[in-house]
Design an enzyme around this catalytic site. Structure first.
Site, PDB file in Angstrom:
ATOM      1  N   SER A 179       0.845  -1.057   0.058  1.00 38.39           N
ATOM      2  CA  SER A 179      -0.200  -0.033   0.004  1.00 38.39           C
ATOM      3  C   SER A 179       0.878   1.232  -0.020  1.00 38.39           C
ATOM      4  CB  SER A 179      -0.916  -0.033   1.186  1.00 38.39           C
ATOM      5  OG  SER A 179      -2.033   0.978   1.131  1.00 38.39           O
ATOM      6  N   THR A 180       0.762   1.868   1.166  1.00 36.61           N
ATOM      7  CA  THR A 180       1.767   3.157   1.004  1.00 36.61           C
ATOM      8  C   THR A 180       3.022   2.924   0.808  1.00 36.61           C
ATOM      9  OG1 THR A 180       0.143   4.154   2.715  1.00 36.61           O
ATOM     10  CG2 THR A 180       2.041   5.484   2.275  1.00 36.61           C
ATOM     11  N   HIS A 206      -3.011  -1.020  -3.151  1.00 40.09           N
ATOM     12  CA  HIS A 206      -4.017  -0.400  -2.990  1.00 40.09           C
ATOM     13  C   HIS A 206      -3.670   0.924  -3.948  1.00 40.09           C
ATOM     14  CE1 HIS A 206      -4.281  -2.028   1.310  1.00 40.09           C
ATOM     15  NE2 HIS A 206      -4.775  -2.792   0.729  1.00 40.09           N
ATOM     16  N   MET A 299      -0.021   0.981   5.180  1.00 36.06           N
ATOM     17  CA  MET A 299      -0.790   1.629   6.005  1.00 36.06           C
ATOM     18  C   MET A 299      -1.893   0.665   6.558  1.00 36.06           C
ATOM     19  SD  MET A 299      -2.647   5.168   6.884  1.00 36.06           S
ATOM     20  CE  MET A 299      -0.654   6.097   6.388  1.00 36.06           C
ATOM     21  N   ASP A 302      -4.329  -4.480   6.325  1.00 33.63           N
ATOM     22  CA  ASP A 302      -4.727  -5.579   5.345  1.00 33.63           C
ATOM     23  C   ASP A 302      -3.907  -6.642   4.662  1.00 33.63           C
ATOM     24  OD1 ASP A 302      -6.549  -6.695   3.246  1.00 33.63           O
ATOM     25  OD2 ASP A 302      -5.575  -5.132   1.770  1.00 33.63           O
TER      26      ASP A 302
END
Length: 362
Positions: A179-180, A206, A299, A302
């Site tokens: 993600s991030t 994401h 972050m 998940d």
């Protein structure tokens, strides 16, 4: 620090951020050059950086900002044209932490509640995640309307991380969640495995729909691997890389003896669609113990439940370590749950993956 060439947009963003009790706007600038001159005095945690600006644009300023301090997180802000989406992808691969899509006209910016909420939310939660990761204090929910404690890294306890034994089954597929900070990490990971890759890789990053296809194209160009945005019904091929499309969960099923990718728009999982958990759960169900899961920077948490599914099926999980993660949320969650067989710096993950897939790690 807010950097945007439009005085109206710059003022609005500064006001929106300043209205949140968790945020102090320490400086504004109309271009990248001015931002660089003010960095030392302002000492920002986060820079909201426009892309298209006179004198010095955002893409030129980005590496100079990161060179000034590796602690600064940069949130790119750009209109969601295809060209700007591609530039934003380059910025993410260069080290920008995240991005936010800005409406095309100043008038739309002034009236877009969704842009305001996304921008303020990302600033607040990025800062909170980094502070928590560094052992600092974070605003409690209620003091910031934009703080979402459900997606913050669960890393309050820094006890020793318990490691699991590697699976004795050689993997037949690799699942990756990020993600991030993910685009940059994914590129490094793929470049480190490309010469010896003998398995398919499925990636859930994401991202919204406008970005995932560009991400796949970027990874293909930069790594030289056959990489594409997944389509419903794709047959999985060895040595190929598949990226989950924005707004769709990606899962794998066994149909007629073939491993097939299926896409769906089931409800978001962990506030995300695509999400890592459905992918990992489907890999565990389809491949059993022959799954290697990799959790990179991101972050939230998940991938935690999906990693448990892989481990329960007899597979192996490895994760990126805290020091090299932009946000140690997703990898921190699986690490502290005792699900990992290895927790490694990003630069070491590729070699470990090759060892595992060739049996050298057994």
């Amino acid at each position: 620090m807010v950097v945007d060439d439009s005085a109206v947009v710059r003022g609005l963003i500064a006001k929106w951020l300043g209205d949140d009790p968790a945020v102090e706007v320490v400086a504004t600038a109309s271009n990248g050059e001015m931002a660089l001159k003010n960095l030392a005095a302002a000492d920002p945690e986060i820079v909201v950086l426009d892309i298209e600006m006179p004198v010095m644009d955002g893409l030129t300023a980005l590496p100079k900002i990161l060179e000034h301090s590796s602690e600064i997180q940069v949130l790119m802000s750009s209109t969601l044209t295809k060209r700007n989406a591609e530039i934003s992808m380059r910025a993410l691969s260069m080290g920008a932490a995240d991005y936010v899509s800005k409406p095309e006209s100043t008038r739309e910016v002034t009236t877009s509640l969704s842009f305001q909420q996304e921008l303020v939310g990302k600033v607040v939660n990025l800062a909170a995640a980094r502070r928590l990761q560094k052992g600092g204090k974070v605003y409690k929910a209620g003091k910031s309307s934009s703080l979402n404690e459900d997606i913050l890294p669960q890393v309050s306890s820094r006890g020793a991380i318990a490691k699991r034994k590697m699976s004795s089954t050689l993997p037949r597929i690799i699942g990756v969640g990020s993600s991030t900070g993910g685009p940059q990490a994914l590129l490094k990971f793929l470049n480190s495995v490309k010469d010896e890759l003998r398995l398919p890789i499925l990636i859930t990053q994401h991202m919204p729909p406008a970005f995932t296809n560009i991400l796949a194209e970027h990874l293909a160009r930069a790594s030289g691997l056959p990489c594409k945005q997944a389509e419903d019904g794709d047959v999985i091929h060895t040595g190929h890389v598949y990226v989950a499309p924005g707004d769709y969960h990606m899962i794998v099923v066994n149909e007629g003896g073939k491993k097939i990718i299926r896409l769906n728009q089931d409800p978001p999982v962990n506030f995300c669609r695509p999400a890592v958990d459905p992918l990992f759960a489907s890999l565990a169900g389809t491949f059993g113990s022959a799954v290697l899961g990799v959790i990179l920077t991101g972050m939230g948490h998940d991938g935690l439940k999906g990693s448990q599914d892989i481990v329960d099926a007899g597979g192996t999980i490895i994760a990126q370590d805290e020091a090299t993660s932009i946000v140690w949320g997703m990898p921190g969650a699986v690490s502290q749950a005792g699900l990992c067989s290895a927790v490694l710096p990003l630069d070491d993950i590729g070699a470990k993956v090759i060892d595992i897939t060739t049996g050298e790690a057994l």
